[in-house]
Design a protein around this motif. Structure first.
Motif, PDB file in Angstrom:
ATOM      1  N   VAL A  91      -9.581  17.736  42.412  1.00  0.00           N
ATOM      2  CA  VAL A  91     -10.605  16.703  42.292  1.00  0.00           C
ATOM      3  C   VAL A  91     -11.219  16.744  40.897  1.00  0.00           C
ATOM      4  O   VAL A  91     -11.139  17.734  40.180  1.00  0.00           O
ATOM      5  CB  VAL A  91     -11.695  16.895  43.362  1.00  0.00           C
ATOM      6  CG1 VAL A  91     -11.113  16.683  44.747  1.00  0.00           C
ATOM      7  CG2 VAL A  91     -12.340  18.284  43.261  1.00  0.00           C
ATOM      8  N   ASP A  92     -11.853  15.627  40.504  1.00  0.00           N
ATOM      9  CA  ASP A  92     -12.486  15.507  39.189  1.00  0.00           C
ATOM     10  C   ASP A  92     -13.891  16.103  39.260  1.00  0.00           C
ATOM     11  O   ASP A  92     -14.754  15.614  39.987  1.00  0.00           O
ATOM     12  CB  ASP A  92     -12.553  14.026  38.798  1.00  0.00           C
ATOM     13  CG  ASP A  92     -12.969  13.832  37.350  1.00  0.00           C
ATOM     14  OD1 ASP A  92     -13.823  14.602  36.863  1.00  0.00           O
ATOM     15  OD2 ASP A  92     -12.446  12.908  36.706  1.00  0.00           O
ATOM     16  N   GLY A  93     -14.121  17.148  38.472  1.00  0.00           N
ATOM     17  CA  GLY A  93     -15.400  17.831  38.514  1.00  0.00           C
ATOM     18  C   GLY A  93     -16.564  17.026  37.990  1.00  0.00           C
ATOM     19  O   GLY A  93     -17.726  17.300  38.336  1.00  0.00           O
ATOM     20  N   ASP A  94     -16.290  16.026  37.154  1.00  0.00           N
ATOM     21  CA  ASP A  94     -17.370  15.207  36.601  1.00  0.00           C
ATOM     22  C   ASP A  94     -17.826  14.116  37.557  1.00  0.00           C
ATOM     23  O   ASP A  94     -18.914  13.557  37.393  1.00  0.00           O
ATOM     24  CB  ASP A  94     -16.928  14.577  35.277  1.00  0.00           C
ATOM     25  CG  ASP A  94     -16.768  15.613  34.175  1.00  0.00           C
ATOM     26  OD1 ASP A  94     -17.516  16.610  34.201  1.00  0.00           O
ATOM     27  OD2 ASP A  94     -15.901  15.429  33.302  1.00  0.00           O
ATOM     28  N   ALA A  98     -18.659  11.903  46.559  1.00  0.00           N
ATOM     29  CA  ALA A  98     -18.456  10.548  47.062  1.00  0.00           C
ATOM     30  C   ALA A  98     -17.592   9.731  46.112  1.00  0.00           C
ATOM     31  O   ALA A  98     -16.701   8.991  46.539  1.00  0.00           O
ATOM     32  CB  ALA A  98     -19.809   9.866  47.265  1.00  0.00           C
ATOM     33  N   GLU A  99     -17.836   9.860  44.803  1.00  0.00           N
ATOM     34  CA  GLU A  99     -17.047   9.097  43.821  1.00  0.00           C
ATOM     35  C   GLU A  99     -15.586   9.505  43.857  1.00  0.00           C
ATOM     36  O   GLU A  99     -14.687   8.653  43.719  1.00  0.00           O
ATOM     37  CB  GLU A  99     -17.636   9.296  42.433  1.00  0.00           C
ATOM     38  CG  GLU A  99     -18.971   8.579  42.227  1.00  0.00           C
ATOM     39  CD  GLU A  99     -19.660   9.001  40.944  1.00  0.00           C
ATOM     40  OE1 GLU A  99     -20.557   8.259  40.497  1.00  0.00           O
ATOM     41  OE2 GLU A  99     -19.321  10.082  40.383  1.00  0.00           O
ATOM     42  N   MET A 139     -16.285  24.415  49.123  1.00  0.00           N
ATOM     43  CA  MET A 139     -16.606  22.985  49.168  1.00  0.00           C
ATOM     44  C   MET A 139     -15.565  22.182  48.397  1.00  0.00           C
ATOM     45  O   MET A 139     -15.152  21.099  48.831  1.00  0.00           O
ATOM     46  CB  MET A 139     -17.997  22.744  48.596  1.00  0.00           C
ATOM     47  CG  MET A 139     -19.124  23.310  49.443  1.00  0.00           C
ATOM     48  SD  MET A 139     -20.726  23.220  48.614  1.00  0.00           S
ATOM     49  CE  MET A 139     -21.002  21.443  48.604  1.00  0.00           C
ATOM     50  N   ARG A 140     -15.126  22.705  47.259  1.00  0.00           N
ATOM     51  CA  ARG A 140     -14.104  21.991  46.472  1.00  0.00           C
ATOM     52  C   ARG A 140     -12.794  21.909  47.247  1.00  0.00           C
ATOM     53  O   ARG A 140     -12.108  20.889  47.206  1.00  0.00           O
ATOM     54  CB  ARG A 140     -13.890  22.683  45.127  1.00  0.00           C
ATOM     55  CG  ARG A 140     -15.023  22.466  44.144  1.00  0.00           C
ATOM     56  CD  ARG A 140     -14.777  23.228  42.850  1.00  0.00           C
ATOM     57  NE  ARG A 140     -13.621  22.738  42.124  1.00  0.00           N
ATOM     58  CZ  ARG A 140     -13.678  21.807  41.169  1.00  0.00           C
ATOM     59  NH1 ARG A 140     -14.832  21.246  40.854  1.00  0.00           N
ATOM     60  NH2 ARG A 140     -12.589  21.427  40.534  1.00  0.00           N
ATOM     61  N   ALA A 147      -9.551  14.464  50.355  1.00  0.00           N
ATOM     62  CA  ALA A 147      -8.870  13.476  49.519  1.00  0.00           C
ATOM     63  C   ALA A 147      -7.430  13.249  49.985  1.00  0.00           C
ATOM     64  O   ALA A 147      -6.898  12.138  49.871  1.00  0.00           O
ATOM     65  CB  ALA A 147      -8.887  13.925  48.060  1.00  0.00           C
ATOM     66  N   SER A 148      -6.807  14.304  50.530  1.00  0.00           N
ATOM     67  CA  SER A 148      -5.427  14.177  51.023  1.00  0.00           C
ATOM     68  C   SER A 148      -5.339  13.356  52.289  1.00  0.00           C
ATOM     69  O   SER A 148      -4.254  12.931  52.690  1.00  0.00           O
ATOM     70  CB  SER A 148      -4.839  15.572  51.289  1.00  0.00           C
ATOM     71  OG  SER A 148      -4.799  16.347  50.123  1.00  0.00           O
TER      72      SER A 148
END
Length: 313
Positions: A91-94, A98-99, A139-140, A147-148
């Motif tokens: 996932v994108d850390g920035d 939700a995004e 959590m990540r 996301a999968s």
């Protein structure tokens, strides 16, 4: 008569890289809605098998079907029906939690509500507005797994899903995997946490030398190698003496742990009982604090069946 439908079915898969035979006739048959744990030492062929089954590489020979689609003839059809969660969160850390999920939903043409549903389902709703880089490791991993699942897959490939997680976070991922299987998703799990396979897998396939060397439920594999005899010595200097007794009684090479002051060995001798074990240790003049004769752990099964002295990392 019930006919089994297989979500993953491979026959004679072979893959060669130069002089290295990564796969040497791998056969897999994973029924729909089950969790299959794929174990094996380094270089056994696990990663190559997953790459072939997820259409990231083509086999040199053999065949494989995933979710009813041929991995060579219809790779696009396979990709439409599977999800892959790698060892490290992608996932994108920035972006916020939700995004991240709404981005995937948009790319996959899924409704925005699907992202919100998954945030709630994986216990991330309260942290949904925070950047993913502020999330804990557990959590990540949950966000990555969510996301999968934006588009529910027929088959989910999980590679080392709980690497580096604390026990609480690990249990959370395990609960999520069990929930997916109960709802009909087939899960193919590669892991080096053998407790993970023991807790989650309906069937374990032990890959060695590029082929499925052993398979069965965790209980069946444990029963195959017998029992595990273990003693805790009172004096570390007597470990070798205790090991000699276990070697004689079991015919197996004992494992010594100086820090825990334990020595243990696998036995298939049905006449070896706990009282006999204690008598023999006592006759050898070895003071002990504890003794046990129990079913083996999956770790001990792994070591015995692969003939390795240490687990591959």
């Amino acid at each position: 008569m019930t006919t089994t439908t297989y979500a993953v079915l491979s026959e004679g898969l072979c893959k060669r890289y130069g002089d290295v035979h990564a796969l040497s006739g791998l056969d897999l048959a994973v029924p729909e809605g089950t969790v299959c744990g794929v174990l094996g030492p380094n270089g056994a062929g696990k990663t190559t098998a997953v790459r072939v089954l997820t259409t990231l590489t083509s086999p040199d020979s053999g065949s494989a079907r995933v979710a009813g689609r041929d991995v060579v003839r219809d790779p696009a059809g396979v990709r439409e029906r599977i999800a892959v969660t790698g060892q490290y969160a992608s996932v994108d850390g920035d972006l916020t939690g939700a995004e991240n999920l709404r981005l995937f939903a948009g790319l996959l043409r899924a409704p925005r509500s699907r992202a919100d549903e998954l945030l709630e389902r994986f216990g991330l709703a309260e942290a949904a507005g925070r950047p993913a880089r502020t999330y804990s490791g557990g959590m990540r991993r949950r966000l990555d797994l969510a996301a999968s699942l934006i588009v529910p897959p027929s088959v989910l490939f999980l590679d080392e899903p709980t690497t580096g997680l604390d026990p609480h976070s690990r249990n959370g991922i395990w609960d999520a995997v069990r929930g997916l299987a109960s709802q009909g998703t087939t899960v193919l799990l590669t892991t080096q946490y053998l407790e993970e396979a023991d807790r989650l897998a309906d069937e374990v396939v032990l890959v060695d030398g590029g082929r499925a060397a052993h398979r069965g439920t965790p209980a069946e594999l444990k029963a195959r190698i017998g029992s595990y005899a273990e003693v805790v010595v009172a004096e570390p200097a007597r470990l070798e003496a205790a090991a000699a007794v276990l070697d004689r009684l079991t015919g197996s090479l004992p494992a010594l742990d100086a820090e825990r002051r334990t020595v243990g060995a696998v036995t298939t001798d049905p006449t070896l009982t706990l009282p006999r074990l204690v008598r023999e240790i006592d006759a050898a003049g070895v003071p002990i604090l504890d003794a046990s004769l129990r079913p083996p752990t999956l770790d001990e099964v792994f070591l015995r069946l692969t003939d390795r002295k240490e687990l591959a990392a």
